[in-house]
Write an enzyme that holds these catalytic residues in place. Structure first.
Site, short mmCIF file in Angstrom:
data_model
loop_
_atom_site.label_atom_id
_atom_site.label_comp_id
_atom_site.label_asym_id
_atom_site.label_seq_id
_atom_site.Cartn_x
_atom_site.Cartn_y
_atom_site.Cartn_z
N CYS A 111 0.63 -1.16 -0.09
CA CYS A 111 0.14 0.24 0.58
C CYS A 111 1.21 1.48 -0.37
O CYS A 111 0.50 2.04 -0.78
CB CYS A 111 -1.10 0.22 1.29
SG CYS A 111 -0.03 -0.11 2.67
N HIS B 278 -1.95 1.22 7.07
CA HIS B 278 -2.82 1.16 6.14
C HIS B 278 -2.09 2.51 5.33
O HIS B 278 -2.32 3.57 5.59
CB HIS B 278 -4.18 0.69 5.69
CG HIS B 278 -4.31 0.71 4.32
ND1 HIS B 278 -3.16 -0.40 3.76
CD2 HIS B 278 -5.19 1.18 3.74
CE1 HIS B 278 -3.95 0.23 2.36
NE2 HIS B 278 -4.46 1.03 2.68
#
Length: 913
Positions: A304, A841
Site C-alpha cells: 500500500c 495502512h
C-alpha cells in the site's frame, strides 16, 4: 445495412425462469436481410443476442410522465424484453425498427445527429456463427462442423499480439481480404487445408462430399463477399470487437494490435505519426463504457505504501508529461529500467485488467529493489522512504542516460554549459522529471557567533522533512506554521574551523523553488523508554502554503512548463489508457536483477558526477530562460554563481543572517555583573568567508562527536567553499565595534501556535516603545524576547544604532516581499492509518486535474471526496503533502480546459460524419 445503438435498462422475461432484475445495457439493433437481431451488452461483462426475423410476436410502447418510455417486446417463444429508461427519440426509433422487422418492411433506420456508424460492428462470435455455420446449413458438406462445435472461425486463428507482430486495423483487414480471395478462388482447397489441420477423419469425409458442393459455390461466394464487405466496414469503423469473452470489446485482437501499435510508435520512436485518424473514434467508444476504466492499483502484499506514492506521482500532469516528453528513442532504454517501468505504468494504470497492473507493479518494485533491497520482500515499508528511493533512482537513471547519449556542443567541448535549451537542436538534452518538478535548492548559512565566519552551503533536495512541535499546545499547529519554523534562525553546536568556537547560528532560505513542493512531516517521537513511537498529533492541513517570506532577491522561480508545441499529446495518453481497459495480454520481459541497470552502457561514472547540479530547461526558449535567470536579481548584488554545486550567494541572505547576529549578540549578558562574556574588540568587519576555488574538489565535512545532530540539513553537500572577496555590506560594518559575543543563548523548543509572529509583543514596562522594531522575517526565539525588549531603553546608546539598522533591514525585506508572491497549492496527501510506525495502512488523496475534483485512492478502491472533508479527516494521519506552485496550478487548469474544448469539437465533428 445500418445499426441502431442506444442505452437503457432491460429486464428479460422467460416462462421458466421468470423476469430478471433490471440491468443497464447498451442495445444494438442490427438489421440484415432475414437476419435481424437485437444484441444487449451488460455491465457485468455478458451479452445476449435475440433473433428478430420471424420471431416477433408483439411490440408495445408506452410513455408516461412526459419523458419516461417503456417498451415491451414479446417473442414467438413467449420470451419477453422489458426496456425502460429510453429517451423519446430512442424509443420511437426502436419501435419503428421493431415494427418494420415484424412487418418484413426492411428500410434502414436513420438516426440523425448520432454516430451510429461508429458502433455498427457485430461481434466476431456472431460473424463466426453466421459465416461458418449458417451459410453451410443449406449445403450437405460437413466441412465446417468442427468450427461449429468449437465456436472458432478461421479469422480467430490469426496470431494477435506477439513480440514480432504488430498490425494495425487496416493491415489486419488487408490480410483477411487476401485470405478471403484465396477462399473464393477455391473453396474446396480451403476446406481441405482447414480440415487437414483439425481432423483427418473429417477431411476424408469432406473430400468425398466435395462434388456435392459445386452447385452451391456461386451462392456461397456471394454470401462470403457480402460478409467480407461488412467485416471491412466494421474494422474501419470501430476496430473494437473480438470473441474473447470480454463484454463490449468483442474482437479484442484488433484492439490489441492497434493499441500495441500506438504504444510502440509512441514509446519506441522519437515521434509518433499523425496518421492514426481513428483514435478519436475509438475514444468515443470507451467513453460509453466508463465502468471499464479502473483507476485503482492492486496490492501485491503489503504494498500500500507503493500504491499511495505512485498514485500521487502519476496524478501530477507536469511530471507525467516530462516523463514521456523525451527526445531520445525509447527503444534503446532497457525494459527493466525504472524510467521505462514508470512510463508503462503511466500508460496502463487505468486498465481494467488487474493482471496487467500486477505485472507492471511487480516489475517496478523489482527495479526499485535492485538498488534498495529493503523493498525486495513483502514486508511493510515506509512510504516516505519509498518516495525518496524512487526519486533518487529516477534521477540517477536520467543522469546515466544523459551520459550515454551526451549532447554535443556546437563547440565540440565536453564542458559545455550545463543549462541546455531545447530550442537549440545541437545542444538539446534529456530533462529529468525529478529535477524539473521536485528538486529544490536551499541556501544554508552558518555563522560563528565568536568570529563571525560564515559558511554557505547549497543543499539540493527533492522534499523537505519537517519536525513536529514536541510540546502539546492548546491549539493545533498547521503545515504553514511548522514550515515557517523550519526556516527560522536557530542556534547550532557547530565548531568553527577558524576559531574553534562551538556555537553558531544557522538560517535556511530558498535559492530555487520547485514546481512541486513535497513536505514530509516527521510523525515520530521518543517515548519514555527512548524508543520511537508514532506522533499522531493534530496538524491543520493548509490549502495554500506561502513561501515568500523565505525567499530573497536571488531566489529563482520554478522551471517553466514546456511550450504547447513541445508538449507530448497528453490527450493521446488518455485515449490509450481507455483503450487498454480491455483484456490486453501484453508480455513484458522479466526484470533483470542488477543494482545498476544501465551499467553496461557506461564506462565511468565520472561524467555523471560532473552532471550533478545540471539545470536542463526543456521546451523553453532562450528569451524565457534569460528572463527566468534574471528575474528579481541585479548584477551589482550578485556576488558569485557556481554552476558545479549550484551555489547562489547573494548579499541579501548574508545581511539577513548578520542582522540576526547583531540582535542576539547584545541580548545576552554575562551572569556576573552584566558584563559581556567576550571581548568587544572583535569587529564584524573582520568576518571571513570561505572562498570557492575555480575547480573545487569535493571534500566531505565531518563534525566532531561533541556536536548535536543537525536534523535540518537533510542532504548537505560535500563542498565547503571559501571566498575571500565576499564581505559584509558596508551598512553593517559600522555596527561591528558594538558587537559583543556570547555563548549563553538557549535554544527554544516550543513552536508557535500558528504562523510565526509578525511583530514583537507590545511591552508594558518600557517607556520608549516607539523605536521598537517589527521585523517580519527575523524569527527570534521566544526565550530571548525579554532581553530584546531591553534594547528599547536609552540607557545604552548603542542600542539605538542597532535598532535603526534592524529597522532598515526589515523595511528592505518587506519591499522584497512585495516584488513577488510565491504561493503553493495542495494537490495530494499521503496518509498513514495506524497506531504504530511498523504497522498500518497507507492511502492517498489526489486532485484530478481532468475532472477537477479530489479522489481517495485506497489500493483498488477509488472514491470521490470533498477537499474540505479530506483536510479535516487527514489532520492526524497526513504524512506526505504535495504542493504545486499556484501559477503552475492555474496554467495546468487552463491547459486542461483547452484540451477538453478541443476534444469536444473533435467528438462533434466525428458525430456529424
Amino acid at each position: 445495412m445500418a445499426a441502431l445503438f442506444l442505452r437503457g435498462f432491460v429486464q428479460i422475461g422467460n416462462c421458466k425462469t421468470g423476469i430478471s432484475k433490471s440491468k443497464e445495457a447498451f442495445i444494438e439493433a442490427v438489421e440484415r436481410k432475414k437476419k435481424d437481431r437485437l444484441v444487449l451488452y451488460f455491465k457485468s461483462g455478458k451479452y445476449s443476442t435475440f433473433r428478430l426475423s420471424d420471431n416477433i410476436q408483439n411490440v408495445v410502447l408506452k410513455s408516461y410522465r412526459g419523458n419516461q418510455n417503456h417498451l415491451h417486446l414479446t417473442l414467438q417463444n413467449n420470451n419477453g424484453l422489458f426496456i425502460e429508461g429510453l429517451s423519446s427519440t430512442d424509443a420511437e426509433q426502436l419501435k419503428i425498427f421493431l415494427d418494420r422487422v415484424h412487418q418484413n418492411e426492411v428500410q434502414p433506420p436513420v438516426r440523425p445527429g448520432k454516430g451510429g456508424s461508429v458502433f455498427s460492428s457485430t461481434t466476431q462470435k456472431e460473424i463466426n456463427k453466421t459465416s461458418f455455420h449458417k451459410v453451410d446449413e443449406k449445403s450437405s458438406s460437413k466441412s465446417f462442423e468442427i468450427a461449429k462445435g468449437s465456436g472458432t472461425g478461421v479469422l480467430q486463428r490469426m496470431p494477435l499480439l506477439t513480440s514480432k507482430l504488430t498490425l494495425t486495423c487496416g493491415e489486419l483487414s488487408e490480410n483477411q481480404h487476401k485470405k478471403r480471395k484465396r477462399m473464393l478462388s477455391s473453396s474446396s482447397e480451403m476446406n481441405e487445408e482447414f480440415l487437414k489441420e483439425n481432423n483427418s477423419v473429417e477431411y476424408k469425409k469432406s473430400k468425398a462430399d466435395c462434388s456435392r458442393c459445386v452447385s452451391y459455390n456461386r451462392e456461397k461466394q456471394l454470401k462470403l463477399k457480402e460478409l467480407e464487405e461488412n467485416k471491412k466496414l466494421e474494422c474501419e469503423s470501430s476496430c473494437i470487437m473480438n470473441a474473447t469473452g470480454n463484454p463490449y470489446l468483442d474482437d479484442i485482437g484488433l484492439l490489441q494490435a492497434l493499441t500495441e501499435k500506438m504504444v510502440l510508435v509512441f514509446l519506441l520512436q522519437q515521434g509518433y505519426s499523425d496518421g492514426y485518424t481513428k483514435w478519436d473514434k475509438l475514444k468515443l467508444f470507451f467513453e460509453l463504457f466508463p465502468e471499464k476504466i479502473c483507476h485503482g492499483l492492486p496490492n501485491l502484499g503489503n504494498t500500500c505504501y507503493m500504491n499511495a506514492v505512485l498514485q500521487s506521482l502519476l496524478s501530477i500532469p507536469s511530471f507525467a508529461d516530462d516523463l514521456l516528453n523525451q527526445s531520445f528513442p525509447w527503444g534503446k532504454i532497457p525494459l527493466n529500467a525504472l524510467t521505462m517501468c514508470l512510463a508503462r505504468l503511466l500508460f496502463f494504470k487505468d486498465t481494467y485488467n488487474i493482471e496487467i497492473k500486477e505485472m507492471l507493479l511487480l516489475n517496478l518494485k523489482k527495479a526499485i529493489s535492485a538498488a534498495a533491497e529493503i523493498f525486495h520482500g513483502n514486508a511493510q515499508n515506509d512510504a516516505h522512504e519509498f518516495l525518496a528511493h524512487c526519486l533518487d533512482q529516477l534521477k540517477d537513471n536520467m543522469e546515466k542516460l544523459n551520459t550515454i547519449w551526451k549532447p554535443k556542443s556546437e563547440f565540440g567541448e565536453d564542458n559545455f554549459p550545463k543549462q541546455v535549451f531545447a530550442d537549440d537542436p545541437d545542444t538539446s538534452g534529456f530533462s529529468c522529471p525529478v529535477i524539473t518538478n521536485f528538486e529544490l535548492e536551499l541556501l544554508h548559512s552558518i555563522a560563528c557567533k565568536a568570529c563571525g565566519q560564515v559558511i554557505l552551503k547549497t543543499e539540493l533536495n527533492n522534499y523537505l522533512s519537517i519536525n513536529l512541535p514536541q510540546r502539546i499546545k492548546a491549539h493545533p499547529s498547521s503545515i504553514q506554521s511548522t514550515f515557517d519554523l523550519f526556516f527560522g534562525a536557530e542556534e547550532l553546536e557547530y565548531k568553527c574551523a577558524k576559531c574553534e568556537h562551538k556555537t553558531s547560528v544557522g538560517v535556511h532560505s530558498f535559492s530555487r523553488l520547485p514546481r512541486i513542493l513535497i513536505v514530509h512531516l516527521k510523525r515520530y517521537s521518543l517515548n519514555e523508554f527512548c524508543a520511537l513511537k508514532k506522533n499522531d498529533q493534530e496538524v491543520i492541513i493548509s490549502k495554500y502554503l506561502k513561501v515568500s517570506s523565505h525567499c530573497n532577491e536571488g531566489t529563482r522561480p520554478p522551471l517553466p512548463l514546456s511550450e504547447d508545441g513541445e508538449i507530448t499529446d497528453f490527450q493521446l495518453l488518455k485515449v490509450i489508457r481507455k483503450m487498454t481497459s480491455g483484456n490486453i495480454s501484453v508480455s513484458w520481459p522479466a526484470t533483470k536483477e542488477s543494482k545498476d541497470i544501465l551499467a553496461p552502457h557506461i564506462g565511468s561514472d565520472k561524467e555523471s558526477e560532473q552532471k550533478k547540479g545540471q539545470t536542463v530547461f526543456k521546451g523553453a526558449s532562450r528569451r524565457q530562460q534569460q528572463k527566468y535567470l534574471g528575474k528579481n536579481s541585479k548584477p551589482n548584488e550578485l556576488e558569485s554563481v557556481y554552476s558545479g554545486d549550484r551555489a547562489f550567494i547573494e548579499k541579501e541572505p548574508l545581511a539577513h543572517l548578520m542582522t540576526y547576529l547583531e540582535d542576539t549578540s547584545l541580548c545576552q549578558f554575562h551572569k556576573a555583573g552584566g558584563k559581556p562574556a567576550s571581548s568587544p574588540g572583535t569587529p564584524l568587519s573582520k568576518v571571513d568567508f570561505q572562498t570557492v576555488p575555480e575547480n573545487p574538489k569535493r571534500k566531505k565535512y565531518v563534525k566532531t562527536s561533541k556536536f548535536v545532530a543537525f536534523d535540518r540539513i537533510i542532504n548537505p553537500t560535500k563542498d565547503l567553499y571559501e571566498d575571500k572577496n565576499i564581505r559584509i555590506p558596508e551598512r553593517f560594518q559600522k555596527v561591528s565595534e558594538q558587537t559583543q559575543q556570547c555563548d549563553g543563548m538557549r535554544i527554544c523548543e516550543q513552536a508557535p501556535q500558528q504562523a510565526l509572529p509578525q511583530s514583537f509583543p507590545k511591552p508594558g514596562t518600557q517607556g520608549h516603545t516607539k523605536n521598537l522594531l517589527r521585523p517580519t522575517k527575523l524569527n527570534l526565539q521566544k526565550s530571548n524576547r525579554n532581553s530584546l525588549l531591553a534594547l528599547g531603553s536609552n540607557k545604552n546608546p548603542r542600542n539605538k544604532d542597532i535598532l535603526d539598522k534592524i529597522k532598515s533591514k526589515a523595511k528592505e525585506t518587506k519591499r522584497n516581499d512585495d516584488k513577488g508572491d510565491h504561493t503553493y497549492r495542495l494537490i495530494s496527501v499521503v496518509s498513514h492509518l495506524g497506531k504504530t510506525l511498523k504497522s498500518g495502512h497507507y492511502i492517498c488523496d489526489a486532485y484530478d486535474f481532468e475532472k477537477q475534483i479530489w479522489f481517495t485512492y485506497d489500493d483498488m478502491r477509488v472514491l470521490g471526496i470533498q477537499e474540505a472533508q479530506m483536510q479535516e479527516d487527514r489532520r492526524c494521519t497526513g504524512y506526505i503533502f504535495f504542493y504545486m506552485h499556484n501559477e503552475i496550478f492555474e496554467e495546468m487548469l487552463k491547459r486542461e480546459e483547452n484540451a477538453q474544448l478541443n476534444s469536444k469539437e473533435v467528438e462533434e465533428t466525428l458525430q456529424k460524419e
